[in-house]
Design a protein around this motif. Structure first.
Motif, mmCIF file in Angstrom:
data_model
loop_
_atom_site.group_PDB
_atom_site.id
_atom_site.type_symbol
_atom_site.label_atom_id
_atom_site.label_comp_id
_atom_site.label_asym_id
_atom_site.label_seq_id
_atom_site.Cartn_x
_atom_site.Cartn_y
_atom_site.Cartn_z
ATOM 1 N N ARG A 1 6.820 -13.271 -2.035
ATOM 2 C CA ARG A 1 8.161 -13.046 -2.582
ATOM 3 C C ARG A 1 8.705 -11.682 -2.169
ATOM 4 O O ARG A 1 9.880 -11.548 -1.820
ATOM 5 C CB ARG A 1 8.114 -13.160 -4.106
ATOM 6 C CG ARG A 1 7.959 -14.590 -4.609
ATOM 7 C CD ARG A 1 7.796 -14.613 -6.108
ATOM 8 N NE ARG A 1 7.703 -15.987 -6.612
ATOM 9 C CZ ARG A 1 7.307 -16.303 -7.838
ATOM 10 N NH1 ARG A 1 6.985 -15.342 -8.685
ATOM 11 N NH2 ARG A 1 7.252 -17.556 -8.208
ATOM 12 N N GLN A 2 7.845 -10.676 -2.227
ATOM 13 C CA GLN A 2 8.305 -9.342 -1.856
ATOM 14 C C GLN A 2 8.592 -9.249 -0.365
ATOM 15 O O GLN A 2 9.503 -8.537 0.058
ATOM 16 C CB GLN A 2 7.269 -8.287 -2.274
ATOM 17 C CG GLN A 2 7.109 -8.157 -3.787
ATOM 18 C CD GLN A 2 8.443 -7.993 -4.479
ATOM 19 O OE1 GLN A 2 8.940 -8.924 -5.120
ATOM 20 N NE2 GLN A 2 9.037 -6.833 -4.350
ATOM 21 N N ASP B 1 7.992 8.568 4.929
ATOM 22 C CA ASP B 1 8.918 7.610 5.534
ATOM 23 C C ASP B 1 9.647 6.925 4.376
ATOM 24 O O ASP B 1 9.052 6.123 3.636
ATOM 25 C CB ASP B 1 8.133 6.593 6.367
ATOM 26 C CG ASP B 1 9.025 5.587 7.072
ATOM 27 O OD1 ASP B 1 10.218 5.471 6.713
ATOM 28 O OD2 ASP B 1 8.525 4.881 7.974
ATOM 29 N N LEU B 2 10.917 7.225 4.195
ATOM 30 C CA LEU B 2 11.654 6.741 3.035
ATOM 31 C C LEU B 2 11.920 5.238 3.078
ATOM 32 O O LEU B 2 12.387 4.664 2.094
ATOM 33 C CB LEU B 2 12.981 7.498 2.912
ATOM 34 C CG LEU B 2 12.845 9.017 2.723
ATOM 35 C CD1 LEU B 2 14.221 9.648 2.600
ATOM 36 C CD2 LEU B 2 11.990 9.345 1.509
ATOM 37 N N ARG B 3 11.586 4.612 4.200
ATOM 38 C CA ARG B 3 11.786 3.160 4.288
ATOM 39 C C ARG B 3 10.691 2.388 3.580
ATOM 40 O O ARG B 3 10.831 1.191 3.331
ATOM 41 C CB ARG B 3 11.836 2.734 5.752
ATOM 42 C CG ARG B 3 12.966 3.339 6.563
ATOM 43 C CD ARG B 3 12.782 2.989 8.036
ATOM 44 N NE ARG B 3 11.506 3.494 8.538
ATOM 45 C CZ ARG B 3 10.928 3.075 9.675
ATOM 46 N NH1 ARG B 3 11.516 2.139 10.402
ATOM 47 N NH2 ARG B 3 9.782 3.588 10.073
ATOM 48 N N VAL B 4 9.559 3.022 3.300
ATOM 49 C CA VAL B 4 8.400 2.325 2.738
ATOM 50 C C VAL B 4 7.878 3.092 1.517
ATOM 51 O O VAL B 4 8.123 4.289 1.372
ATOM 52 C CB VAL B 4 7.279 2.172 3.787
ATOM 53 C CG1 VAL B 4 7.745 1.292 4.938
ATOM 54 C CG2 VAL B 4 6.822 3.529 4.311
ATOM 55 N N PRO B 5 7.120 2.404 0.628
ATOM 56 C CA PRO B 5 6.726 3.044 -0.624
ATOM 57 C C PRO B 5 5.540 4.004 -0.544
ATOM 58 O O PRO B 5 5.373 4.820 -1.441
ATOM 59 C CB PRO B 5 6.363 1.842 -1.514
ATOM 60 C CG PRO B 5 6.037 0.741 -0.574
ATOM 61 C CD PRO B 5 6.873 0.954 0.634
ATOM 62 N N ALA C 1 -2.694 0.819 3.886
ATOM 63 C CA ALA C 1 -2.208 0.373 2.572
ATOM 64 C C ALA C 1 -1.821 -1.100 2.659
ATOM 65 O O ALA C 1 -0.661 -1.469 2.503
ATOM 66 C CB ALA C 1 -1.018 1.217 2.121
ATOM 67 N N MET C 2 -2.838 -1.928 2.903
ATOM 68 C CA MET C 2 -2.603 -3.362 2.988
ATOM 69 C C MET C 2 -2.847 -4.019 1.639
ATOM 70 O O MET C 2 -3.811 -3.677 0.952
ATOM 71 C CB MET C 2 -3.555 -3.994 4.018
ATOM 72 C CG MET C 2 -3.086 -3.847 5.450
ATOM 73 S SD MET C 2 -1.558 -4.764 5.788
ATOM 74 C CE MET C 2 -2.166 -6.453 5.782
ATOM 75 N N ARG D 1 8.592 -5.495 3.507
ATOM 76 C CA ARG D 1 8.327 -6.163 4.793
ATOM 77 C C ARG D 1 8.017 -5.137 5.875
ATOM 78 O O ARG D 1 7.097 -5.315 6.680
ATOM 79 C CB ARG D 1 9.534 -7.009 5.200
ATOM 80 C CG ARG D 1 9.293 -7.914 6.415
ATOM 81 C CD ARG D 1 10.567 -8.628 6.807
ATOM 82 N NE ARG D 1 11.187 -9.269 5.653
ATOM 83 C CZ ARG D 1 12.478 -9.544 5.567
ATOM 84 N NH1 ARG D 1 13.303 -9.209 6.553
ATOM 85 N NH2 ARG D 1 12.969 -10.146 4.492
ATOM 86 N N THR D 2 8.783 -4.044 5.874
ATOM 87 C CA THR D 2 8.538 -2.979 6.844
ATOM 88 C C THR D 2 7.132 -2.411 6.665
ATOM 89 O O THR D 2 6.406 -2.172 7.642
ATOM 90 C CB THR D 2 9.570 -1.853 6.668
ATOM 91 O OG1 THR D 2 10.887 -2.411 6.794
ATOM 92 C CG2 THR D 2 9.373 -0.757 7.707
ATOM 93 N N LEU D 3 6.735 -2.204 5.404
ATOM 94 C CA LEU D 3 5.394 -1.700 5.117
ATOM 95 C C LEU D 3 4.330 -2.633 5.674
ATOM 96 O O LEU D 3 3.383 -2.188 6.349
ATOM 97 C CB LEU D 3 5.204 -1.546 3.605
ATOM 98 C CG LEU D 3 3.787 -1.179 3.142
ATOM 99 C CD1 LEU D 3 3.444 0.247 3.538
ATOM 100 C CD2 LEU D 3 3.633 -1.369 1.633
#
Length: 386
Positions: A283-284, A230-234, A254-255, A293-295
């Motif tokens: 901050r992130q 999912d390219l929206r998250v790392p 992955a919390m 934030r999406t992650l």
């Protein structure tokens, strides 16, 4: 006062692989490995998924892309030579939704650029009947190993070569008169070890905790099943991994964790560390850089078992919530964070200091690449000059 030609801080697979490579270059070297735990494998290397990755996810220009395929080959050969358990079961990579289908072609191109074998198949069920129907990428050389058996084998090899292991020794101060050269392979604590050398001052470790469920279903999954990223998250998200004993694990999450060794509950949390980590997370989250934030929203939702099951069902349609059984398997990803750029560092990071080498970021596929990474790290100056 005892002195060594080289001391290595950290008894994980990277530290052991570097010691092994040093011995291969000069068998007469006096080498010591300092490990803060009473035994090997208490942290990332021993909690590893056991997957030997194939290099299909990483951009060709990255260190991960350059080192993964060769590292996997070397580790497979090592298992064969030492008669260590290895299961060459292969992996299918499937889109979790139709919109991700075109990413299969990107992954195939990366595989080819990185020298990994892979092929597009018309239906994932040709190779894994339980996988989501439709186009998929099949990666035949992906294998699973027993990480602790490999750690023990390499350690035995090193002892036979004269390497000294010093356990229960957490490094808090460094006497520079005791060594000729120092290798910092401290994983979760690598940034702390680097700072007295004036190295890596822009970085800190931002730990992420991964937890798993075990599959307990009336069907068997024989190959690894991974999602298209999912390219929206790392990070990669939930996937299916088989251990060498045949157990299928589903995960990981992955919390962000509030401590470098915060595997569960309040264990491993230090107040100062927790405050710093919480500030970085806040901050992130506010900036949403790299989809942070999406992650967090995705991962927070998966703390509920039914949502975790829904994520798993996107890859294996027959999964039901009751098929997920609790597991004690958990790990911490020692993710490097760049405080100047305010972003997660997604590639390996190696830096030199005075008579020292610092492995600041060796997260997945760190275990897979250990032998090829060791060669790269010890030739770091030559590579930089090229």
């Amino acid at each position: 006062m005892k002195t060594y030609d080289t001391i290595i801080i950290g008894g994980g697979i990277v530290g052991l692989a570097i010691a092994r490579e040093l011995l291969s270059r000069d068998p007469k070297q006096r080498i010591a490995i300092f490990e803060k735990e009473p035994e090997l494998g208490k942290h990332a290397s021993g909690r590893n998924s056991g997957v030997l990755h194939s290099g299909i996810y990483y951009p060709p220009a990255s260190l991960k892309g350059r080192l993964c395929t060769e590292g996997s080959r070397l580790m497979r050969e090592y298992c064969d030579e030492r008669k260590l358990p290895i299961a060459r079961i292969g992996k299918v990579v499937v889109p979790a939704n139709d919109a991700d289908d075109t990413q299969l072609d990107v992954l195939l191109e990366r595989a080819r650029s990185n020298g990994a074998r892979a092929e597009i198949v018309g239906d994932a069920r040709e190779f894994e009947p339980e996988a989501r129907a439709g186009r998929a990428l099949f990666v035949p050389e992906t294998s699973v190993i027993d990480p602790k058996r490999i750690l023990a084998s390499v350690a035995d090899e090193l002892r036979a070569g004269g390497v000294e292991f010093v356990f229960n020794r957490e490094v808090t101060e460094i006497d520079r008169g005791t060594y000729g050269f120092l290798v910092n392979a401290a994983g979760l604590h690598a940034d702390r070890i680097a700072r007295p050398f004036g190295v890596g001052e822009r970085y800190t470790i931002l730990p992420f905790r991964g937890r798993y469920y075990k599959l307990a279903a009336p069907f068997v999954i024989r190959r690894l099943i991974y999602p298209v990223p999912d390219l929206r998250v790392p990070f990669l998200g939930v996937h299916f991994t088989n251990a060498v004993d045949g157990t299928t694990y589903i995960g990981p999450t992955a919390m962000p964790a509030l401590g470098r060794e915060n595997y569960s509950g309040l264990h491993g949390i230090r107040i100062g560390d927790a405050a710093s980590i919480a500030t970085t997370i806040a901050r992130q989250y506010a900036s949403n850089k790299q989809g942070f934030r999406t992650l967090l929203h995705q991962e927070a939702g998966r703390l509920l078992k039914r949502n975790f099951a829904a994520a798993a069902r996107a890859l294996v349609p027959r999964i039901e919530t009751q098929h997920l059984k609790p597991s004690t398997k958990a790990g911490i990803r020692a993710q490097l964070f760049d405080r100047e750029k305010n972003e997660l560092v997604m590639d390996f990071v190696v830096e030199r200091g005075e008579r020292s080498l610092h492995i600041l970021n060796a997260v997945s596929p760190g275990f897979t690449t250990a032998f090829s990474f060791a060669r790269f790290a010890l030739d770091f100056d030559k590579v930089q000059a090229a």
